[in-house]
Design an enzyme around this catalytic site. Sequence first.
Site, mmCIF file in Angstrom:
data_model
loop_
_atom_site.group_PDB
_atom_site.id
_atom_site.type_symbol
_atom_site.label_atom_id
_atom_site.label_comp_id
_atom_site.label_asym_id
_atom_site.label_seq_id
_atom_site.Cartn_x
_atom_site.Cartn_y
_atom_site.Cartn_z
ATOM 1 N N GLU A 198 -9.711 -12.081 -7.590
ATOM 2 C CA GLU A 198 -8.369 -12.015 -7.002
ATOM 3 C C GLU A 198 -8.027 -13.283 -6.241
ATOM 4 O OE1 GLU A 198 -8.223 -8.547 -4.409
ATOM 5 O OE2 GLU A 198 -10.308 -8.832 -3.838
ATOM 6 N N ASP A 241 -3.508 -9.332 -5.616
ATOM 7 C CA ASP A 241 -3.791 -10.510 -4.803
ATOM 8 C C ASP A 241 -3.809 -11.783 -5.639
ATOM 9 O OD1 ASP A 241 -4.000 -9.722 -2.075
ATOM 10 O OD2 ASP A 241 -5.789 -8.578 -2.606
ATOM 11 N N CYS A 270 -7.906 -4.056 -12.059
ATOM 12 C CA CYS A 270 -7.554 -2.919 -11.197
ATOM 13 C C CYS A 270 -6.306 -3.201 -10.381
ATOM 14 C CB CYS A 270 -8.722 -2.525 -10.312
ATOM 15 S SG CYS A 270 -9.291 -3.868 -9.264
ATOM 16 N N HIS A 324 0.798 -1.220 0.000
ATOM 17 C CA HIS A 324 0.000 0.000 0.000
ATOM 18 C C HIS A 324 0.829 1.267 0.000
ATOM 19 C CE1 HIS A 324 -4.029 -1.342 -0.494
ATOM 20 N NE2 HIS A 324 -3.531 -2.481 -0.075
HETATM 21 C C1 PEP Z 1 -5.728 -6.336 -6.052
HETATM 22 O O1 PEP Z 1 -5.687 -7.232 -5.194
HETATM 23 O O2 PEP Z 1 -5.215 -6.445 -7.171
HETATM 24 C C2 PEP Z 1 -6.394 -5.067 -5.767
HETATM 25 C C3 PEP Z 1 -6.564 -4.172 -6.716
HETATM 26 O O3 PEP Z 1 -6.797 -4.847 -4.487
HETATM 27 P P1 PEP Z 1 -5.847 -4.374 -3.293
HETATM 28 O O4 PEP Z 1 -4.542 -3.969 -3.888
HETATM 29 O O5 PEP Z 1 -6.568 -3.243 -2.620
HETATM 30 O O6 PEP Z 1 -5.777 -5.613 -2.463
HETATM 31 MG MG MG Z 2 -6.880 -7.156 -3.425
#
Ligand code: PEP
Ligand code: MG
Length: 572
Positions: A432, A456, A503, A190
């Site tokens: 995911e 993920d 995403c 993050h």
């Molecule tokens: C992912 O897992 O690719 C995703 C976009 O969600 P996050 O990064 O918030 O886990």
């Molecule tokens: Mg994710």
Amino acid sequence: MHHKITGIAASSGVAIAKAFIHLEPNVDIKKTSITDVSTEIEKLTAALEKSKEELRAIKDQTEASMGADKAEIFAAHLLVLDDPELVDGIKGKIENEQMNAEYALKEVSDMFVSMFESMDNEYMKERAADIRDVSKRVLGHLIGVETGSLATIAEETVIIAEDLTPSDTAQLNKQFVKGFATDIGGRTSHSAIMSRSLEIPAVVGTKEVTEKIQHGDMVIVDGIEGIVIVNPTEEEVKAYEEKRAAFEKQKQEWAKLVGEPSTTKDGAHVELAANIGTPKDVDGVLANGGEGIGLYRTEFLYMDRDQLPTEEEQFEAYKEVVQRMDGKPVVIRTLDIGGDKELSYLQLPKELNPFLGFRAIRLCLEKQDIFRTQLRALLRASTYGNLKVMFPMIATLEELRQAKAIMQEEKDKLLSEGVDVSDSIEVGIMVEIPSTAVAANLFAKEVDFFSIGTNDLIQYTMAADRMNERVSYLYQPYHPAILRLVDMVIKAAHSEGKWVGMCGEMAGDEVAIPLLLGLGLDEFSMSATSILPARSQLLKLSKEELKPFAQKALMHDTAEEVEQLVKKTYLK
Ligand code: PEP
Ligand code: MG
């Protein structure tokens, strides 16, 4: 000393500034028995004085730069340091129990924190947070670690940290923080994602920046190549200033594409959307010509605070985003807490494998009051624009059905209360978890869209923790296994007439883009700053030509081979 440290390029750009070491002194404080009580008391007094001095300076600085109300918190911290109950309590422990100052501080402050926290009174709960912060600061002085507040940095710096939590990154002031470098983390941790949304050059996962860099050292952070240079030579500074200038120039070229559609050389259109974390991020999306929001991570609404956000607060945030996007699609993901994102006030038990644990939709289906509040806010906001709802971490059809049923119940309730709700809200899921990707044909019948969360999906498919830099080599978006899963998901959706987005960070990756285009991905959602480079790349690609190319890539042996093939054929 001059050092060159390599890490993972997390956010493009070049920063040259002095290092600010940000360390959490959450070291294991051990109890030791002391013989010289007066030296220990002196140590404590000096640490208290230093903390006060520091707080006074921060308070004045904050007052001048951000106004008196923002500075109030530091006045409260100063009061804590003058509180005789706290200070005498610590001294008493040192004197009577011959305990080291660090441990005495910890014992007394922990006692006050838990006392205040258990009170059913907001004001007292805030005092607990103040005490925690202040004792961290004093502890920092006791053990000789810099703990200045990130929010109050007022000169150009590069932040050096083990890791930055989402709340740390939320405090960064772009005017002064020119870049950061961390020991841990990968491209999809993050802190890395936040650095891109803040457009701050960053290198993560270096394993050793906190060890090799001293507070005040001159540092270059090259977020393009993933390099950190400590105490650079004059020539290096000159070369990197040139590199920074070249990057800025490139950005100006990209800026010309802001209002343009995202079209390939052969006239195919895809949607280039953005990932956001807060309504504030919409500025960046619009400035970078985003055609929608493919992922609004709502976790941030729940973080950095000490209680759940109310329905009203959430409604305002969602409404603001859909309104400002003015009819463009906005995919809002329901709460995805857990994994590396914690909520202190929920007090969930610690888990051995948080990424495989009680998180996201699993938590929402059990703690339905939290989920229902969020769904009501989403449903109410749906009439203000083009809002779509997405559930995270779906592993089974039962979870999806249950989540949809709860959403329908809340919708019916709102309608019976006379509240307007859009009747065309699309509902989709994140893909995911490998089980969902493999069985995408089943899910495709019951959703309006998929969004592939590769951060993920790759972590789970390769069984490699996305936060662990030691196994970051297994984050392999071009691995044939990953490409095949993506291919399956897209085919499953299309055969039911549904659209598919992505995403995860892979969607904005220049090596992945030709492959994803060839596999038929409809929507690419990425950090806002990646949109224009992606649009400029698309202009040079032909979708028809890439279809057979992508199918061929699925049959290669290794990620490395696929990467080389794409680079050789489509990059540079
Ligand atoms: C992912 O897992 O690719 C995703 C976009 O969600 P996050 O990064 O918030 O886990
Ligand atoms: Mg994710």
